[in-house]
Design a protein around this motif. Structure first.
Motif, PDB file in Angstrom:
ATOM      1  N   PRO A  98       0.644  -0.703   0.322  1.00  0.00           N
ATOM      2  CA  PRO A  98       0.163   0.083  -0.121  1.00  0.00           C
ATOM      3  C   PRO A  98       0.734   0.979   0.156  1.00  0.00           C
ATOM      4  O   PRO A  98       1.866   1.255   1.004  1.00  0.00           O
ATOM      5  CB  PRO A  98      -0.822  -0.186   1.328  1.00  0.00           C
ATOM      6  N   PRO A  99       0.657   2.147  -0.608  1.00  0.00           N
ATOM      7  CA  PRO A  99       2.086   3.270  -1.321  1.00  0.00           C
ATOM      8  C   PRO A  99       1.292   4.288   0.116  1.00  0.00           C
ATOM      9  O   PRO A  99       0.980   5.305  -0.033  1.00  0.00           O
ATOM     10  CB  PRO A  99       1.271   4.153  -2.000  1.00  0.00           C
ATOM     11  N   ASN A 100       1.201   3.823   0.938  1.00  0.00           N
ATOM     12  CA  ASN A 100       1.335   5.532   2.563  1.00  0.00           C
ATOM     13  C   ASN A 100       2.910   6.276   2.873  1.00  0.00           C
ATOM     14  O   ASN A 100       3.921   4.906   2.748  1.00  0.00           O
ATOM     15  CB  ASN A 100       1.134   4.109   4.185  1.00  0.00           C
ATOM     16  N   THR A 101       2.938   7.105   3.425  1.00  0.00           N
ATOM     17  CA  THR A 101       3.901   7.514   4.272  1.00  0.00           C
ATOM     18  C   THR A 101       3.654   7.335   5.699  1.00  0.00           C
ATOM     19  O   THR A 101       2.402   6.511   6.014  1.00  0.00           O
ATOM     20  CB  THR A 101       3.629   9.106   3.902  1.00  0.00           C
ATOM     21  N   THR A 102       4.639   7.342   6.533  1.00  0.00           N
ATOM     22  CA  THR A 102       4.201   7.458   8.054  1.00  0.00           C
ATOM     23  C   THR A 102       3.360   7.176   8.644  1.00  0.00           C
ATOM     24  O   THR A 102       2.596   6.785   9.501  1.00  0.00           O
ATOM     25  CB  THR A 102       5.745   7.244   8.637  1.00  0.00           C
ATOM     26  N   GLU A 103       3.034   8.832   8.277  1.00  0.00           N
ATOM     27  CA  GLU A 103       1.985   9.502   9.416  1.00  0.00           C
ATOM     28  C   GLU A 103       0.704   9.238   8.385  1.00  0.00           C
ATOM     29  O   GLU A 103      -0.340   9.327   9.769  1.00  0.00           O
ATOM     30  CB  GLU A 103       1.283  10.950   9.075  1.00  0.00           C
ATOM     31  N   THR A 104       0.576   8.359   7.491  1.00  0.00           N
ATOM     32  CA  THR A 104      -0.763   8.088   7.164  1.00  0.00           C
ATOM     33  C   THR A 104      -1.245   6.948   6.783  1.00  0.00           C
ATOM     34  O   THR A 104      -2.330   6.303   6.964  1.00  0.00           O
ATOM     35  CB  THR A 104      -0.350   8.116   5.530  1.00  0.00           C
ATOM     36  N   VAL A 105      -0.556   6.148   7.951  1.00  0.00           N
ATOM     37  CA  VAL A 105      -0.539   3.902   7.811  1.00  0.00           C
ATOM     38  C   VAL A 105      -1.183   3.977   9.771  1.00  0.00           C
ATOM     39  O   VAL A 105      -0.904   4.260  10.488  1.00  0.00           O
ATOM     40  CB  VAL A 105       0.641   4.178   7.997  1.00  0.00           C
ATOM     41  N   ASP A 106      -2.286   3.654   9.055  1.00  0.00           N
ATOM     42  CA  ASP A 106      -3.333   3.368  10.701  1.00  0.00           C
ATOM     43  C   ASP A 106      -2.809   2.007  11.177  1.00  0.00           C
ATOM     44  O   ASP A 106      -2.158   1.201  10.300  1.00  0.00           O
ATOM     45  CB  ASP A 106      -4.510   3.856  10.403  1.00  0.00           C
ATOM     46  N   GLU A 107      -3.534   1.512  12.224  1.00  0.00           N
ATOM     47  CA  GLU A 107      -2.765   0.407  12.989  1.00  0.00           C
ATOM     48  C   GLU A 107      -3.135  -0.592  11.963  1.00  0.00           C
ATOM     49  O   GLU A 107      -2.658  -1.688  11.990  1.00  0.00           O
ATOM     50  CB  GLU A 107      -3.519   0.053  14.166  1.00  0.00           C
ATOM     51  N   GLU A 108      -4.313  -0.626  11.797  1.00  0.00           N
ATOM     52  CA  GLU A 108      -5.478  -1.435  10.875  1.00  0.00           C
ATOM     53  C   GLU A 108      -4.823  -2.410   9.835  1.00  0.00           C
ATOM     54  O   GLU A 108      -4.373  -2.746   9.435  1.00  0.00           O
ATOM     55  CB  GLU A 108      -6.589  -1.395  10.187  1.00  0.00           C
ATOM     56  N   THR A 109      -4.183  -0.965   8.806  1.00  0.00           N
ATOM     57  CA  THR A 109      -3.270  -1.254   7.900  1.00  0.00           C
ATOM     58  C   THR A 109      -1.765  -1.767   7.905  1.00  0.00           C
ATOM     59  O   THR A 109      -1.801  -2.785   6.833  1.00  0.00           O
ATOM     60  CB  THR A 109      -3.184   0.042   6.600  1.00  0.00           C
ATOM     61  N   PHE A 110      -1.179  -1.068   9.241  1.00  0.00           N
ATOM     62  CA  PHE A 110       0.044  -1.883   9.504  1.00  0.00           C
ATOM     63  C   PHE A 110       0.250  -3.287   9.806  1.00  0.00           C
ATOM     64  O   PHE A 110       0.841  -4.095   9.500  1.00  0.00           O
ATOM     65  CB  PHE A 110       0.627  -1.367  11.303  1.00  0.00           C
ATOM     66  N   ASP A 111      -0.738  -3.456  10.574  1.00  0.00           N
ATOM     67  CA  ASP A 111      -1.391  -4.809  10.714  1.00  0.00           C
ATOM     68  C   ASP A 111      -1.278  -6.172   9.382  1.00  0.00           C
ATOM     69  O   ASP A 111      -0.801  -6.764   9.520  1.00  0.00           O
ATOM     70  CB  ASP A 111      -2.213  -4.917  11.831  1.00  0.00           C
ATOM     71  N   ARG A 112      -1.973  -5.629   8.608  1.00  0.00           N
ATOM     72  CA  ARG A 112      -2.177  -6.560   7.382  1.00  0.00           C
ATOM     73  C   ARG A 112      -1.549  -6.315   6.811  1.00  0.00           C
ATOM     74  O   ARG A 112      -0.780  -7.724   6.008  1.00  0.00           O
ATOM     75  CB  ARG A 112      -3.782  -5.423   6.196  1.00  0.00           C
ATOM     76  N   VAL A 113      -0.183  -5.311   6.739  1.00  0.00           N
ATOM     77  CA  VAL A 113       0.765  -5.261   5.634  1.00  0.00           C
ATOM     78  C   VAL A 113       1.820  -6.288   6.335  1.00  0.00           C
ATOM     79  O   VAL A 113       2.408  -7.311   5.714  1.00  0.00           O
ATOM     80  CB  VAL A 113       1.343  -4.325   5.733  1.00  0.00           C
ATOM     81  N   TYR A 114       1.642  -6.358   7.350  1.00  0.00           N
ATOM     82  CA  TYR A 114       2.701  -7.353   8.355  1.00  0.00           C
ATOM     83  C   TYR A 114       2.461  -9.219   8.582  1.00  0.00           C
ATOM     84  O   TYR A 114       3.187 -10.049   8.274  1.00  0.00           O
ATOM     85  CB  TYR A 114       3.292  -7.152   9.625  1.00  0.00           C
ATOM     86  N   ALA A 115       0.999  -9.206   8.772  1.00  0.00           N
ATOM     87  CA  ALA A 115       0.340  -9.877   8.679  1.00  0.00           C
ATOM     88  C   ALA A 115       0.632 -10.741   7.017  1.00  0.00           C
ATOM     89  O   ALA A 115       1.281 -12.308   6.963  1.00  0.00           O
ATOM     90  CB  ALA A 115      -1.085 -10.029   8.504  1.00  0.00           C
ATOM     91  N   VAL A 116       0.337 -10.383   6.296  1.00  0.00           N
ATOM     92  CA  VAL A 116       0.820 -11.011   4.573  1.00  0.00           C
ATOM     93  C   VAL A 116       2.383 -10.559   3.830  1.00  0.00           C
ATOM     94  O   VAL A 116       2.337 -12.053   3.998  1.00  0.00           O
ATOM     95  CB  VAL A 116       0.136  -9.851   3.486  1.00  0.00           C
ATOM     96  N   ASN A 117       2.972  -9.837   4.925  1.00  0.00           N
ATOM     97  CA  ASN A 117       4.494  -9.643   4.131  1.00  0.00           C
ATOM     98  C   ASN A 117       5.326 -10.629   5.067  1.00  0.00           C
ATOM     99  O   ASN A 117       6.291 -11.705   4.910  1.00  0.00           O
ATOM    100  CB  ASN A 117       5.024  -8.318   3.833  1.00  0.00           C
TER     101      ASN A 117
END
Length: 255
Positions: A98-117
C-alpha cells in the motif's frame, strides 16, 4: 524445457500475476511440478493453463494468506497433497504494497501488511521446512526488495517488512541449512511487465542513474529464483541476491 528441476515440486505463493506468475512459469519450464497459489481462482486457472500449454505441469490451489498460522498451514497441507506428498521448493512471493507514508498508516493497515508480508511466509516456512528436511532437503527462496536497504522517503512500512524477510532469510539459513534446506532471497528492483509505448510506471524514476538504466521484467526475477532453487546454487546459503539493475550497488554519474 531444459530440465534443471526435473522431478522437483514447487509451491509459489502469490503466483497469479507479475513476478509470481513468471516464477511459476520458469520453474515449470525447468521441469518442476508447480502449484500456483493466490486468491483469484480465475487468474490462477489462466496461469496454470499457460504453463500446461507450454508443456509444463501445474495445478492451482486457492489461498488467502492473511497472516494466520491456520491459513499458511492449510496451504502447506493442500500443496503437499496436490504435489504428491512433498514440496521441494517454496517461493515466498506473496506480498502487498500500500502506498503510504509513515503519518498516513493506520494500525489496521500496519497489521495487515505485516500479516501478509511477514507472518504468512513465517508460518508457511514453519509448516514446510521441517518436512523438507525430513525428506532429505529442499530450497526456500524469499522475495525481498531493494527498498529494504536503500532508504527512500516513502514506503517505510513496506520496506520494514522486506527488511524482516531478509533477516529471516539469514536466520532460517542458519536454522535449516544444516538440515539440508537451503534458504536464500532475491531482492528485486523496480519490476513490472512491459507497458505501452510512451507509458511509464511512476516507480521507473527510481531506476534512473543505475547501471541498467531501466526497470526490470518479471522474467529477470524468475531466472534468479530458478538459479537459487536449483542444484547449481548448492553452495549458496543465506544470500540475498540483488536483481535490481544495480540500484543498491552503484550510481551512474553522467557528466
Amino acid at each position: 524445457m531444459s530440465g534443471r528441476l526435473a522431478g522437483k515440486t514447487a509451491l509459489v505463493t502469490g503466483s497469479t500475476s507479475n513476478i509470481g506468475r513468471a516464477t511459476a512459469r520458469a520453474l515449470a519450464a525447468e521441469g518442476a511440478h508447480v502449484v500456483v497459489s493466490g486468491r483469484n481462482a480465475e487468474r490462477g486457472k489462466e496461469a496454470v493453463e499457460a504453463i500446461r500449454a507450454a508443456g509444463g505441469t501445474a495445478d492451482f490451489v486457492v489461498a488467502d494468506l492473511d497472516g494466520s498460522a491456520a491459513a499458511s498451514r492449510a496451504l502447506a497441507e493442500e500443496a503437499t497433497r496436490v504435489l504428491g506428498g512433498r514440496v521441494d521448493i517454496l517461493v515466498n512471493n506473496a506480498g502487498i504494497y500500500p502506498p503510504n507514508t509513515t503519518e498516513t498508516v493506520d494500525e489496521e493497515t500496519f497489521d495487515r501488511v505485516y500479516a501478509v508480508n511477514v507472518k504468512a511466509p513465517y508460518f508457511l516456512t514453519a509448516a514446510l521446512a521441517p518436512a523438507m528436511a525430513a525428506a532429505g532437503g529442499g530450497a526456500i527462496v524469499n522475495l525481498g526488495s531493494w527498498i529494504a536497504r536503500l532508504g527512500v522517503g516513502v514506503s517505510s512500512l513496506y520496506s520494514s517488512t522486506k527488511g524482516a524477510v531478509e533477516t529471516l532469510t539469514r536466520a532460517w539459513s542458519a536454522e535449516y541449512g544444516p538440515r539440508g534446506v537451503r534458504v536464500n532471497a532475491v531482492s528485486p528492483g523496480v519490476v513490472h511487465e512491459p507497458l505501452p509505448e510512451g507509458v511509464a510506471s511512476p516507480g521507473d524514476v527510481m531506476m534512473e542513474g543505475t547501471p541498467a538504466g531501466r526497470h526490470g521484467l518479471p522474467e529477470d526475477i524468475a531466472a534468479a529464483v530458478v538459479y537459487l532453487a536449483s542444484d547449481e546454487a548448492g553452495f549458496v546459503h543465506g544470500t540475498v541476491l540483488d536483481v535490481d539493475g544495480g540500484r543498491v550497488a552503484a550510481a551512474v554519474v553522467r557528466n
